[in-house]
Scaffold this motif. Sequence first.
Motif, PDB file in Angstrom:
ATOM      1  N   GLN A  35       0.832  -1.208   0.000  1.00 12.78           N
ATOM      2  CA  GLN A  35       0.000   0.000   0.000  1.00 12.78           C
ATOM      3  C   GLN A  35       0.865   1.257   0.000  1.00 12.78           C
ATOM      4  O   GLN A  35       0.561   2.225  -0.690  1.00 12.78           O
ATOM      5  N   LYS A  36       1.961   1.228   0.778  1.00 10.71           N
ATOM      6  CA  LYS A  36       2.877   2.378   0.795  1.00 10.71           C
ATOM      7  C   LYS A  36       3.498   2.582  -0.582  1.00 10.71           C
ATOM      8  O   LYS A  36       3.641   3.716  -1.061  1.00 10.71           O
ATOM      9  N   SER A  39       0.937   4.102  -2.742  1.00  8.44           N
ATOM     10  CA  SER A  39       0.736   5.503  -2.337  1.00  8.44           C
ATOM     11  C   SER A  39       1.844   6.385  -2.889  1.00  8.44           C
ATOM     12  O   SER A  39       1.586   7.494  -3.382  1.00  8.44           O
ATOM     13  N   GLU A  42       1.363   6.892  -6.554  1.00  5.60           N
ATOM     14  CA  GLU A  42       0.292   7.873  -6.777  1.00  5.60           C
ATOM     15  C   GLU A  42       0.806   9.301  -6.538  1.00  5.60           C
ATOM     16  O   GLU A  42       0.502  10.216  -7.312  1.00  5.60           O
ATOM     17  N   LYS A  43       1.606   9.464  -5.486  1.00  7.56           N
ATOM     18  CA  LYS A  43       2.182  10.785  -5.205  1.00  7.56           C
ATOM     19  C   LYS A  43       3.132  11.206  -6.316  1.00  7.56           C
ATOM     20  O   LYS A  43       3.166  12.374  -6.705  1.00  7.56           O
TER      21      LYS A  43
END
Length: 461
Positions: A35-36, A39, A42-43
């Motif tokens: 998930q990190k 994330s 996505e960032k």
Amino acid sequence: MKKNIIAMNASIMIGLGSILAAPSAYAESLSDLQQKKESIQEKRSGVESNISDTEKKIDNLHDKQLTAEEQIAAIEAKIAESTKKIDAKNAEITQTKKEIEALKEEIKVLKERIAKRNEVLKERARSFQETGGDVNYLEVLFGSSSFGDLIDRVGAVATIAEADRDILKQHELDKKDLEEKQTAVEKKLASLEVAKAELLEIQKQQKQQKQEKAALVKKLKQQTKKHEDEKMGLEEEKANLAAQETAIKSAINLEQNRLAELEAARKKAAAEAKKRAEQAAAQAASQAAESKKQSSSSGASAKSSSSSSPAPSSSSRSSSNVSQVPAVSSGTFTRPSAGYVSSTMGERWNKQHAGIDIAASGTVPVVAAADGVVSRSYFSSTYGNVIFVTHSISGQQWTTVYAHLSSRQASTGSVVAKGQQIGIMGNTGHSYGQHLHFELHKGAWNYSKSNAVNPLNYIPN
């Protein structure tokens, strides 16, 4: 006896159940890392979009700046043209003033001429009053010495009368000519002055327009510089996110390897537990049979087997012989270096100081504040020699930053332990004096440093 056997079996099954259930917890840890990673990806996408938007803003500002500079050039051409016209008007005004001076001389001559005529006319007026305006032709007749003299006298009288009329006529013409010349030259001078004033006003407006355009260009350059700095920061953020993604991938690989080792250990432990359970069941059955045979006796005591696991060995961290090595604390984060806090987090020099500064003299080691993966180790124009470390602690991602190092001893992608030396305190980049600039971010590092928290709330003072 039967109760003891049941209890023993239940204990073994519970232990086996905990071993079988363990991988789910580790799977959750791996899921957190995945998930990190997503994330961060996505960032990164968002930062790339922001970079693209910033580039468009810079291009737009460049276009506006170019347009404004072209307008300034056009205005300067108009100012040069109006200056030529003003110079021409000044030349005309100068010439007209010379004409006025020449006219003044003419006027002076005319005034003298008029004054003489006035004297002649006054004399004629006195004669007219004395004679009543009649010519005494008898005096002319009897005063003549001959007929020819008479003719001459009569002609002279007519000439004098005609001269008087000419004087009066010329007098009026001179006066009229003088008035016309004065009026004409005054109108010309007034017209030139008005034209000059209009040109000066136009030029004043043109210079004002030039100043406004110059101010606009200056403002556009400042905005461009701001967006260029922002773009540089976003590009650095993009690079750091890419480095963090690599670090997370490394952490995922480490976690997967750890899970594989744990799975192998789990299977081995499960097999051993099953074997112990079967042995215990066989032993219990044997004891039950023996107990049945010896029912008259006070009963046999059942033997129980227990397994002991060796205590995990603890590895001690070796510290270098360099002076001022900070002691490793028991908290989540340890102090990154020895020294005193020379600057705290907060407002400084009209900017946000997103971390703390720890200063000390001599050769001062810098250590990792917690276990993690070096997401980036490089030289920055502002941070100087800097190391970014990504940590995953209890499901929370953290990022620590160690800036202005004189040297770096941990490379990108390397795994570091809490208290492990990663560099030496220095004075590189945008720095004034030897110190360590230390930042702690709850999450990923970004250009705005919105995730920064006060390190003094997490490390021992």
